[in-house]
Design an enzyme around this catalytic site. Sequence first.
Site, PDB file in Angstrom:
ATOM      1  N   HIS A 173       0.824  -1.216   0.000  1.00  0.00           N
ATOM      2  CA  HIS A 173       0.000   0.000   0.000  1.00  0.00           C
ATOM      3  C   HIS A 173       0.857   1.266   0.000  1.00  0.00           C
ATOM      4  O   HIS A 173       1.897   1.333   0.652  1.00  0.00           O
ATOM      5  CB  HIS A 173      -1.035  -0.004   1.120  1.00  0.00           C
ATOM      6  CG  HIS A 173      -0.514   0.082   2.531  1.00  0.00           C
ATOM      7  ND1 HIS A 173      -0.291   1.285   3.153  1.00  0.00           N
ATOM      8  CD2 HIS A 173      -0.223  -0.863   3.449  1.00  0.00           C
ATOM      9  CE1 HIS A 173       0.122   1.062   4.405  1.00  0.00           C
ATOM     10  NE2 HIS A 173       0.180  -0.238   4.608  1.00  0.00           N
TER      11      HIS A 173
ATOM     12  N   ASP B 235       5.891   1.934   7.094  1.00  0.00           N
ATOM     13  CA  ASP B 235       4.640   1.199   6.855  1.00  0.00           C
ATOM     14  C   ASP B 235       3.836   1.996   5.841  1.00  0.00           C
ATOM     15  O   ASP B 235       3.235   2.998   6.189  1.00  0.00           O
ATOM     16  CB  ASP B 235       3.876   1.058   8.172  1.00  0.00           C
ATOM     17  CG  ASP B 235       2.469   0.526   7.985  1.00  0.00           C
ATOM     18  OD1 ASP B 235       2.158   0.032   6.896  1.00  0.00           O
ATOM     19  OD2 ASP B 235       1.679   0.614   8.936  1.00  0.00           O
TER      20      ASP B 235
ATOM     21  N   GLU C 108      -5.290   1.659   2.370  1.00  0.00           N
ATOM     22  CA  GLU C 108      -5.197   0.485   3.242  1.00  0.00           C
ATOM     23  C   GLU C 108      -5.457   0.863   4.684  1.00  0.00           C
ATOM     24  O   GLU C 108      -6.129   0.150   5.428  1.00  0.00           O
ATOM     25  CB  GLU C 108      -3.797  -0.148   3.107  1.00  0.00           C
ATOM     26  CG  GLU C 108      -3.664  -1.520   3.780  1.00  0.00           C
ATOM     27  CD  GLU C 108      -3.262  -1.480   5.256  1.00  0.00           C
ATOM     28  OE1 GLU C 108      -3.322  -2.533   5.924  1.00  0.00           O
ATOM     29  OE2 GLU C 108      -2.895  -0.410   5.771  1.00  0.00           O
ATOM     30  N   GLU C 109      -4.904   2.012   5.082  1.00  0.00           N
ATOM     31  CA  GLU C 109      -4.926   2.400   6.496  1.00  0.00           C
ATOM     32  C   GLU C 109      -6.310   2.794   7.005  1.00  0.00           C
ATOM     33  O   GLU C 109      -6.491   2.987   8.191  1.00  0.00           O
ATOM     34  CB  GLU C 109      -3.935   3.559   6.731  1.00  0.00           C
ATOM     35  CG  GLU C 109      -2.473   3.200   6.464  1.00  0.00           C
ATOM     36  CD  GLU C 109      -1.865   2.275   7.520  1.00  0.00           C
ATOM     37  OE1 GLU C 109      -2.595   1.838   8.432  1.00  0.00           O
ATOM     38  OE2 GLU C 109      -0.663   1.991   7.414  1.00  0.00           O
TER      39      GLU C 109
ATOM     40  N   HIS D  69       3.396   3.073  13.040  1.00  0.00           N
ATOM     41  CA  HIS D  69       2.362   4.091  13.250  1.00  0.00           C
ATOM     42  C   HIS D  69       2.839   5.196  14.194  1.00  0.00           C
ATOM     43  O   HIS D  69       2.074   5.720  15.004  1.00  0.00           O
ATOM     44  CB  HIS D  69       1.038   3.471  13.724  1.00  0.00           C
ATOM     45  CG  HIS D  69       0.319   2.762  12.603  1.00  0.00           C
ATOM     46  ND1 HIS D  69      -1.043   2.523  12.589  1.00  0.00           N
ATOM     47  CD2 HIS D  69       0.773   2.254  11.436  1.00  0.00           C
ATOM     48  CE1 HIS D  69      -1.385   1.885  11.478  1.00  0.00           C
ATOM     49  NE2 HIS D  69      -0.283   1.713  10.754  1.00  0.00           N
TER      50      HIS D  69
HETATM   51 ZN   LIG Z   1       0.733  -1.121   6.467  1.00  0.00          ZN
END
Ligand SMILES: [Zn+2]
Length: 349
Positions: A67, A178, A207-208, A318
Amino acid sequence: MGERLGGINLHLLKKLSEEIGVSGHEDLVRNLIRSEIDGLGEIEQDSIGNLYLKVGEGHPRVMISAHMDEIGFIVKHIDKKGFIRIELVGGWDPRVFPSQRAILIDKNGEKLEGVVGSKPPHIQSRKEMEKAFKISELFLDIGMSKEEVLERIEIGCTGTLYSEFRDIGDFVVGKALDDRVGVLLLIELAKAIDVDFETNFVFTVQEEVGLRGAGVAAYRINPDIALVVEATAAGDLPGVREEESPTSIGLGPAITIMDKRIIVSPEIFSFLKRVAEENNIDYQIKKPAYGGTDAGRIHITRSGIPSGIVSVPTRYIHSPNQLVYKKDLERTFELLKFSLEEIPSSGLY
Ligand SMILES: [Zn+2]
């Protein structure tokens, strides 16, 4: 930096990490990827924003995805003095926000820096000192008058917490690793691999915020098999019990058997483990059942698409300062490269 590490280009990872692409606003990241994959195959984009690179022809039809989007924020209000209030986008721990650097994309697509402001300790009551700030108590300060702020920013502008990408010994640190590590690995694979079957490299959006782009992409491609490349939480940290640590730094790529959104088929799980073992690549099994990835959506698209997940263990995921062990990245590249090459003879589809 700039030198290559195994199959990995750290200079490109820096560019990917520092680019801004909050969910639903992935344009800048997509443009960067597009320039990197230009000339490698057939490139397309769909209406939700997923980017596709197709190489090779014939069966099996493979989809491998990562992603593009990152967690961030969206502007919800500008007050009388020009302070900016925000709504979070994606799964933040809001306690990481106070005093961070922020970066925003203004109305004209220009980047703008700021800080996350909060009440300093000098003027907090004892009671206030004991509690973490809520996101509703925080604001962005971009160092401009209200008039200047209104000229540049409006409701709907997006941004995220910013940190410069750094190479610190055995690790790299940066924002949005990420899943820009996944994006990097896909780009490097596309450059390195010569396949005689249809391989679709897919850079997904949103995606998130709920795996939204991946379902669209899987439906469009209708692959025989899908692999998702992710960054996943490393829990080898003080205060984390071993049994609640999904992965550890330094043990190589993490292969998923089950997370919150998928139970990986035993055949795909065994295949990935076998490829690692046969090629002497260190790997680890991600402990169930933490997190979820695009595979959670892909495997239940159409009449079901067999899907596997390979992840790079990432500390402080994150947050604006995510740490990845360079050797893990290198081993993940190797596992993915060998896995892709061996899919036609795997009997998996
Ligand atoms: Zn991810």
